[in-house]
Design a protein around this motif. Structure first.
Motif, PDB file in Angstrom:
ATOM      1  N   VAL A  48     -43.265  34.602  69.863  1.00 40.28           N
ATOM      2  CA  VAL A  48     -42.245  34.859  68.851  1.00 40.28           C
ATOM      3  C   VAL A  48     -42.803  35.826  67.804  1.00 40.28           C
ATOM      4  O   VAL A  48     -42.231  36.872  67.539  1.00 40.28           O
ATOM      5  N   ALA A  49     -43.926  35.463  67.219  1.00 46.28           N
ATOM      6  CA  ALA A  49     -44.548  36.299  66.192  1.00 46.28           C
ATOM      7  C   ALA A  49     -45.997  35.882  66.031  1.00 46.28           C
ATOM      8  O   ALA A  49     -46.316  34.694  66.172  1.00 46.28           O
ATOM      9  N   ASN A  58     -46.965  40.885  64.570  1.00 47.23           N
ATOM     10  CA  ASN A  58     -46.200  41.397  65.704  1.00 47.23           C
ATOM     11  C   ASN A  58     -45.040  40.453  65.962  1.00 47.23           C
ATOM     12  O   ASN A  58     -45.194  39.232  65.866  1.00 47.23           O
ATOM     13  N   TYR A  59     -43.891  41.008  66.303  1.00 48.61           N
ATOM     14  CA  TYR A  59     -42.688  40.211  66.562  1.00 48.61           C
ATOM     15  C   TYR A  59     -42.118  40.531  67.936  1.00 48.61           C
ATOM     16  O   TYR A  59     -42.185  41.666  68.406  1.00 48.61           O
ATOM     17  N   ALA A  60     -41.537  39.514  68.551  1.00 50.59           N
ATOM     18  CA  ALA A  60     -40.734  39.751  69.741  1.00 50.59           C
ATOM     19  C   ALA A  60     -39.505  40.554  69.340  1.00 50.59           C
ATOM     20  O   ALA A  60     -38.971  40.375  68.242  1.00 50.59           O
ATOM     21  N   LYS A  64     -36.911  40.414  65.727  1.00 54.11           N
ATOM     22  CA  LYS A  64     -37.175  41.417  64.688  1.00 54.11           C
ATOM     23  C   LYS A  64     -35.984  41.539  63.743  1.00 54.11           C
ATOM     24  O   LYS A  64     -34.839  41.585  64.171  1.00 54.11           O
ATOM     25  N   GLY A  65     -36.290  41.569  62.451  1.00 55.10           N
ATOM     26  CA  GLY A  65     -35.250  41.669  61.439  1.00 55.10           C
ATOM     27  C   GLY A  65     -34.652  40.341  61.039  1.00 55.10           C
ATOM     28  O   GLY A  65     -33.916  40.258  60.050  1.00 55.10           O
ATOM     29  N   ARG A  66     -34.945  39.277  61.790  1.00 49.93           N
ATOM     30  CA  ARG A  66     -34.412  37.947  61.462  1.00 49.93           C
ATOM     31  C   ARG A  66     -35.501  36.955  61.091  1.00 49.93           C
ATOM     32  O   ARG A  66     -35.290  36.084  60.249  1.00 49.93           O
ATOM     33  N   LEU A  85     -30.070  32.484  62.519  1.00 51.25           N
ATOM     34  CA  LEU A  85     -30.401  31.851  63.796  1.00 51.25           C
ATOM     35  C   LEU A  85     -29.232  31.891  64.761  1.00 51.25           C
ATOM     36  O   LEU A  85     -28.053  31.794  64.355  1.00 51.25           O
ATOM     37  N   LYS A  86     -29.572  32.023  66.028  1.00 51.68           N
ATOM     38  CA  LYS A  86     -28.592  32.114  67.100  1.00 51.68           C
ATOM     39  C   LYS A  86     -28.812  30.970  68.084  1.00 51.68           C
ATOM     40  O   LYS A  86     -29.933  30.447  68.189  1.00 51.68           O
ATOM     41  N   PRO A  87     -27.800  30.591  68.840  1.00 51.62           N
ATOM     42  CA  PRO A  87     -27.999  29.534  69.841  1.00 51.62           C
ATOM     43  C   PRO A  87     -29.145  29.843  70.805  1.00 51.62           C
ATOM     44  O   PRO A  87     -29.844  28.920  71.242  1.00 51.62           O
TER      45      PRO A  87
END
Length: 120
Positions: A48-49, A58-60, A64-66, A85-87
């Motif tokens: 994830v990060a 580093n981010y997946a 990124k941006g969330r 957040l998303k499902p």
């Protein structure tokens, strides 16, 4: 010995936020890598990060941006702030640390995992 304690998971509605914490304690000389991975049902564990080298994480691409990764070096703690957040963010989140112990052993340690569920 070295211990990792995670906290902050739970149930949140889509668009909501959560903050995960991972505190490392024990016979620590220095910490090299600190980060978070996640594993959704039926899927492989993924990054994830992570702080690997330097101060920039580093981010997946999917987060990124969330999501924002931060750390408190004095407390040997890493935080993951998760917004919008998303499902599809639903997963068990694991903290991972690579560190040197006071007796000069290089260890990889994983947290026990904390469940994040994004659902309405």
């Amino acid at each position: 010995q070295v211990q990792l304690v995670e906290s902050g998971g739970g149930l949140v509605q889509p668009g909501g936020s959560l903050r995960l914490s991972c505190a490392t304690s024990g016979s620590i000389r220095s910490i090299g890598v600190m980060g978070w991975y996640r594993q959704a049902p039926g899927k492989e564990r993924e990054l994830v990060a992570s702080f690997t080298s330097g101060d920039s994480p580093n981010y997946a691409d999917s987060v990124k941006g969330r999501f924002t990764l931060s750390r408190d070096n004095a407390k040997n703690t890493v935080y993951l702030q998760m917004n919008s957040l998303k499902p599809e963010d639903t997963a068990v989140y694991y903290c991972k640390v690579l560190l040197w112990t006071t007796d000069f052993r290089y260890l990889e340690r994983w947290g026990q995992g904390t469940l994040v569920t994004v659902s309405s």
